[in-house]
Design a protein around this motif. Structure first.
Motif, PDB file in Angstrom:
ATOM      1  N   GLY A  28      -7.195   3.797 -21.653  1.00 58.78           N
ATOM      2  CA  GLY A  28      -5.659   3.696 -21.948  1.00 58.78           C
ATOM      3  C   GLY A  28      -4.725   2.436 -21.288  1.00 58.78           C
ATOM      4  O   GLY A  28      -5.988   1.589 -20.914  1.00 58.78           O
ATOM      5  N   TYR A  29      -3.880   2.553 -21.466  1.00 60.80           N
ATOM      6  CA  TYR A  29      -3.295   0.700 -20.937  1.00 60.80           C
ATOM      7  C   TYR A  29      -3.693   0.569 -19.835  1.00 60.80           C
ATOM      8  O   TYR A  29      -4.087  -0.839 -19.516  1.00 60.80           O
ATOM      9  CB  TYR A  29      -1.913   1.021 -20.899  1.00 60.80           C
ATOM     10  N   SER A  30      -3.031   0.773 -18.644  1.00 62.84           N
ATOM     11  CA  SER A  30      -3.451   0.380 -17.669  1.00 62.84           C
ATOM     12  C   SER A  30      -4.935   0.466 -17.205  1.00 62.84           C
ATOM     13  O   SER A  30      -5.754  -0.697 -16.326  1.00 62.84           O
ATOM     14  CB  SER A  30      -2.635   1.592 -16.576  1.00 62.84           C
ATOM     15  N   ALA A  50      -2.966   7.401 -26.610  1.00 66.39           N
ATOM     16  CA  ALA A  50      -2.759   6.148 -26.839  1.00 66.39           C
ATOM     17  C   ALA A  50      -1.709   5.638 -26.721  1.00 66.39           C
ATOM     18  O   ALA A  50      -0.905   4.615 -25.964  1.00 66.39           O
ATOM     19  CB  ALA A  50      -3.778   5.177 -27.243  1.00 66.39           C
ATOM     20  N   ALA A  51      -1.294   5.973 -28.069  1.00 59.69           N
ATOM     21  CA  ALA A  51       0.210   6.131 -28.346  1.00 59.69           C
ATOM     22  C   ALA A  51       1.043   6.236 -27.035  1.00 59.69           C
ATOM     23  O   ALA A  51       2.272   5.356 -27.153  1.00 59.69           O
ATOM     24  CB  ALA A  51       0.572   6.693 -29.109  1.00 59.69           C
ATOM     25  N   PHE A  52       1.110   7.798 -26.894  1.00 62.71           N
ATOM     26  CA  PHE A  52       1.979   7.940 -25.324  1.00 62.71           C
ATOM     27  C   PHE A  52       1.792   7.072 -24.908  1.00 62.71           C
ATOM     28  O   PHE A  52       3.448   6.649 -23.707  1.00 62.71           O
ATOM     29  CB  PHE A  52       2.162   9.435 -25.018  1.00 62.71           C
ATOM     30  N   ASP A  53       0.736   6.632 -24.360  1.00 61.09           N
ATOM     31  CA  ASP A  53       1.143   5.699 -22.864  1.00 61.09           C
ATOM     32  C   ASP A  53       1.283   4.599 -23.892  1.00 61.09           C
ATOM     33  O   ASP A  53       2.187   3.849 -22.220  1.00 61.09           O
ATOM     34  CB  ASP A  53      -1.189   5.654 -22.732  1.00 61.09           C
ATOM     35  N   LEU A  54       0.732   4.061 -24.447  1.00 67.55           N
ATOM     36  CA  LEU A  54       2.297   2.648 -24.932  1.00 67.55           C
ATOM     37  C   LEU A  54       3.714   2.910 -24.568  1.00 67.55           C
ATOM     38  O   LEU A  54       4.210   1.798 -24.378  1.00 67.55           O
ATOM     39  CB  LEU A  54       2.023   2.284 -26.400  1.00 67.55           C
ATOM     40  N   LEU A  55       4.357   4.598 -24.946  1.00 68.75           N
ATOM     41  CA  LEU A  55       5.797   4.735 -24.851  1.00 68.75           C
ATOM     42  C   LEU A  55       5.940   3.680 -23.628  1.00 68.75           C
ATOM     43  O   LEU A  55       7.267   4.490 -23.699  1.00 68.75           O
ATOM     44  CB  LEU A  55       5.729   6.225 -25.889  1.00 68.75           C
TER      45      LEU A  55
END
Length: 200
Positions: free
Chosen positions: A26-28, A106-111
């Protein structure tokens, strides 16, 4: 190997490593240091190409999105029946996202992160545009061939298809219930039949 080719290869290595990290952590949970280690490059080399984490992860997501979009395009280009295109179009997007593992997560994490980061926020319209373009391409192809006539305005139909897919993506990320998603998608042909009609 020329210098330019070697440099491009290094940049691609970094992007691919970042894409893997984004999917895994994930992003974080993704750090510049872990990406550099995964890519086998020095942090300084990574930062030469991507001064910030946000810029790097946007490129990683572009790479992942590009793979998904190309799979969808290839699947739809093989179809000729208008209603099949709309029905299978949604299922193909869904299948592409599922085959690519947790890209949707991953997309929702980015959002979620985007409102806090200007670089990510600037990318969001591009993310939606890539999928919208594929849907537009298929409508263009079928209308130009004289095979379909839309019964609703295109500016209504395209977001409807896109939002249907994104909604199913979110549902799947939360539930991992393939069977329920596929049952719901089976009703899409009936809906599609009210949105376009075949030209005899």
């Amino acid at each position: 190997m020329t210098g330019a080719t070697a440099t491009e290869s290094t940049r691609d290595q970094i992007i691919h490593a970042a894409a893997d990290s984004l999917l895994e952590s994930g992003y974080s949970g993704t750090s510049v240091r872990s990406i550099a280690a995964k890519a086998g490059v020095a942090i300084g080399n990574l930062q030469y190409w991507f001064p910030t984490k946000s810029e790097l992860l946007v490129e990683a997501w572009r790479y992942l999105t590009g793979r998904s979009v190309e799979e969808l395009r290839q699947a739809l280009n093989q179809l000729t029946d208008p209603l099949e295109v709309l029905e299978v179009g949604v299922e193909s997007i869904w299948d592409s996202l599922r085959r690519l593992g947790d890209i949707q997560l991953a997309a929702f994490d980015l959002l979620v992160q985007a409102p806090r980061t200007e670089r990510l926020r600037a990318y969001l319209p591009e993310l939606f545009t890539r999928y919208r373009e594929v849907i537009q391409e298929q409508l263009d192809r079928l209308e130009e061939d004289g095979r379909i006539r839309l019964t609703v305005p295109r500016e209504v139909l395209v977001p409807l298809v896109l939002n249907t897919v994104l909604g199913f993506g979110l549902y799947y990320v939360v539930t991992r219930d393939d069977e329920s998603c596929l049952r719901a998608l089976s009703a899409f042909r009936q809906l599609a039949g009210s949105l376009v009609e075949a030209v005899e």
